[in-house]
Every structure is written in C-alpha cells, then in structure tokens.
Scaffold this motif. Structure first.
Motif, PDB file in Angstrom:
ATOM      1  N   ALA A  24      -5.740  -7.798  -1.868  1.00 45.69           N
ATOM      2  CA  ALA A  24      -5.788  -8.169  -1.085  1.00 45.69           C
ATOM      3  C   ALA A  24      -6.345  -9.426  -0.638  1.00 45.69           C
ATOM      4  CB  ALA A  24      -6.945  -7.044   0.043  1.00 45.69           C
ATOM      5  N   THR A  53       0.902  -1.254   0.153  1.00 48.92           N
ATOM      6  CA  THR A  53      -0.413   0.226   0.349  1.00 48.92           C
ATOM      7  C   THR A  53       1.015   1.502   0.075  1.00 48.92           C
ATOM      8  OG1 THR A  53      -1.438  -0.763   0.840  1.00 48.92           O
ATOM      9  CG2 THR A  53      -1.497   1.436   1.452  1.00 48.92           C
ATOM     10  N   PHE A 110      -8.816  -1.697  -0.584  1.00 52.86           N
ATOM     11  CA  PHE A 110      -7.576  -2.565  -0.433  1.00 52.86           C
ATOM     12  C   PHE A 110      -8.063  -3.088   1.354  1.00 52.86           C
ATOM     13  CE2 PHE A 110      -3.526  -4.127   1.822  1.00 52.86           C
ATOM     14  CZ  PHE A 110      -2.547  -4.760   0.684  1.00 52.86           C
ATOM     15  N   ARG A 123      -6.516  -4.223  -7.220  1.00 53.54           N
ATOM     16  CA  ARG A 123      -6.580  -4.036  -5.231  1.00 53.54           C
ATOM     17  C   ARG A 123      -6.633  -4.961  -4.738  1.00 53.54           C
ATOM     18  NH1 ARG A 123      -2.245  -1.940  -2.900  1.00 53.54           N
ATOM     19  NH2 ARG A 123      -3.562  -0.567  -1.565  1.00 53.54           N
TER      20      ARG A 123
END
Length: 403
Positions: free
Chosen positions: A112, A29, A57, A108
């Motif tokens: 995650a 991130t 995320f 994203r």
C-alpha cells in the motif's frame, strides 16, 4: 503547456498507461478475493484476521497519499512513481513468501505504501498534461479502467489460484508493476516542469490541505466521489459473502461475475462524456449518484429473498450510476487547481480510500445477512453522495466535456 500535451502523447497507449497506474491498487486487492479461503486455511486466519488484509491496505493507502502528493509537487512525478513501484514490488514479494498472517499483513502495508504513490500520480500526471475538456475526457477513460480492473482481477486471481495456488497472485501483480514502470519510463517520464514545482514544508502542506478542504469547489465533488468509491469497495468486499455464501457460487464463478461487471462500467464511461457535453456536469453527477442509490434500494428490497438475477440487476444499476458519477466528479474537483494537482489528487485519494476502509469494514462486520449489510452501506453512502451533488456549486466553473 509542454509538448507532452500533443496528440501523439494523447494516444491510446498513454491513456491505458494512466489507467494502469490508477488501477494497480484496486487490482492488487481484488485479485486476492477468490483466494481468501485458501489463505485463511494456509495461515490459520479467522474472519477478523482476513478482514485486516483489506483494512490494513486501505488505511495505509489513504494515509500514504497525503505525503506523496506534496512530495510530488516538489520533486516531480517520476521519482515518486518509480520509487512507489519499487516499494510495491518488495511488498508483493513479502506477501508471496509469507508463512504467517502477521507477515502477510506487513507485506500488504508495504504494498500500500508503494502503490498509493502510483494511484495519486496517475491523476496528477493527467492534470499536468491536459486541461479543460481534454482533462475531463482523459480522467473519464482513466477512471473507467480503474473501476474495471477490480472486475477482471478476481477472474485472473481465481485462475491463478486454481493453477498455481494463492501465492501466484502476488507474483502476477509484482511482475505487472515492473512492466508498468518500464512503459512509464519509455512513454511518459517527468511531466511537471521545474517552474511549476512548489517548495515543501510541514506548515505549507497543512495549509494546502486545509485550503482545499475549505474550498467548496473541491470539497463538494471530492467528498461525494469518496462516498461513491467507498460504496464500490463495500460491494467488492461483500460480494464473495453474497455470491459464494448466500447464492452458492464457486470461486471461478465469482470471478466471472466480477468480469461481467466491467461491461457496465465501460458502458457508463463511454456514455459519460456525451451526457456531460449535452447536459453539463452539474446534472450528470447527481444523476449518477441517484442511479447508484436506486441500485442500493433495489438490493435492500430483495435482500432477504435474493437470487442471482435480482442481485445482478441491482448491482448493474448501482455500477452504472457509479460509473457516471465517479470520473466526472473527479475531473470537477481537480479542474480548478492546476498548481496543486498532486496535493488535490492526494486528498481525493485519501478520501476515497478512507471511505473504502470504513464502508468495507462496516459491510463485513454488521451481524446480519451479507446482502442486507451491503444494501444498507450502499444506500447510506450513495444517498449522502447524492445530497452533496445536489447542493449548490457556489462559484464553481466546470468546463464541458467534448463528445
């Protein structure tokens, strides 16, 4: 315990590997932060869309952990770690190839889903291998690396962005995850014996989570640590607006600032075991939260006439307090639950990422100076954490941490 608890396996290599597993999510991130202007321009994204890159995320990360924990307690750690890393690589490739914001957001989410397993299981693996004082010391070191990675990653991201463009960050984290996976196979492997595995059903999982939430030994430190970590991610999300927007720093200077914060986190991590050994966790946890709150109040006092020096001082106090409270609180929450390590670690991760999503979104959305919004969010989160740490610990028994 199995042979993996031997001194050979408790080496620096193992500790760095566990820290790397725990830190991969934060790294993936924060490495993007210096590239936000370039991404927004390339994908024609507004501020709200860029905020979704973070919040999508965090939310996926938080929810995914709730599934990973019980699966790992049933099927073992290795399939979930390696499967999670593979999914993360796929998500990183999708992000790196994205030509529109929706595709980047989808990447994203996939990132995650993969990396949430890795982060959860870093803590669970530590609980498999160690107990008591050893567990607390390993978690201190792991959490120090986890909290330090966001400091280094914007500098790495800034350099990659300058040299190769914003897509290079996703290539870097994908390659790093492959390296971490190889080291995991060689150095650790499976750590949960068959005899310690639990059958899985939706009812059992629900009862397990409700049981943990209803146990004050878990809830008090886990919620407090979640609030502290939420404040940390609010700092990460708001720092570009403060340092670049208000104070005029460049993307590279932003990366250098974040890298210097690592020194503060390392100092707190090195001091934490000694303080716990001397004064006990029950005193160190609220002391850390109190220092973090003091840093927030200093920022609030200086927010309207902010300088780089005053911001750095306030954030140094905040980060040092966070660095004391986070690993000790995590160890205290996990210690009583050896047979539910995956479940407990997942719930801790859910609380942390849930708080991160709320705190970072709130800090970015309040209609005022970035420094004022950040100060308010930090004060609210760390103040609530301090109250929790000061509440009676009930029947909680905390093993001391050796120096």
């Amino acid at each position: 315990m199995s042979q993996v608890e031997s001194p050979r396996r408790a080496s620096a290599g193992l500790l760095f590997l566990l820290g790397g597993l725990a830190a991969l999510g934060a790294l993936s991130t924060n490495i993007m932060l210096p590239s936000f202007p370039a991404i927004a321009q390339a994908l024609q994204a507004d501020a709200q869309g860029m905020g979704l890159i973070l919040s999508s995320f965090f939310i996926t990360f938080a929810l995914g952990q709730l599934l990973v924990g019980p699966l790992a307690d049933t099927f073992g750690r290795k399939p979930l770690v390696l499967g999670g890393l593979l999914v993360f690589v796929i998500g990183s490739a999708l992000c790196g190839l994205a030509e529109s914001l929706p595709v980047l957001l989808a990447g994203r989410v996939v990132q995650a889903l993969g990396v949430c397993a890795v982060s959860v299981l870093a803590r669970a693996i530590a609980r498999d291998l160690f107990d008591g004082e050893a567990l607390a010391k390993v978690l201190v070191f792991t959490m120090v690396i986890m909290a330090s990675a966001p400091g280094f990653s914007p500098l790495i991201g800034g350099l990659l962005d300058t040299a190769f463009g914003w897509r290079a960050a996703f290539v870097f984290v994908g390659a790093l995850s492959v390296l971490v996976g190889g080291l995991y196979v060689v150095r650790v492997g499976e750590t949960l014996p068959w005899i310690m595995r639990s059958p899985i059903s939706l009812g059992m999982v629900a009862r397990g989570y409700l049981g943990l939430l209803g146990d004050w030994r878990f809830t008090r430190p886990a919620l407090a640590v979640g609030l502290v970590i939420g404040a940390l991610y609010a700092f990460f999300a708001s720092a570009p607006g403060v340092l670049m927007g208000q104070l005029g720093l460049s993307a590279l200077q932003l990366g250098v600032f974040f890298a210097l914060t690592v020194l503060v986190v390392f100092a707190a991590g090195l001091l934490s075991p000694r303080l716990v050994h001397r004064f006990g966790a029950a005193k160190v946890m609220p002391a850390g939260a109190g220092l973090a709150l003091l840093g927030a109040l200093l920022l609030m006092a200086w927010a309207h006439s902010l300088t780089l020096l005053s911001f750095s001082l306030a954030m140094t106090v905040f980060l040092f307090g966070m660095g004391l409270a986070n690993p000790v609180g995590t160890a205290v929450a996990l210690q009583p639950f050896p047979r539910q390590a995956g479940l407990a670690s997942a719930l801790i991760g859910f609380l942390q990422m849930g708080m991160a999503a709320v705190a970072s979104s709130l800090a970015l959305s309040l209609p005022q100076l970035a420094s004022v919004s950040l100060a308010q969010v930090l004060a609210l989160a760390t103040g609530a954490a301090l109250v929790l740490f000061l509440l009676p610990a009930a029947r909680e028994k905390v093993a001391p941490v050796a120096s």
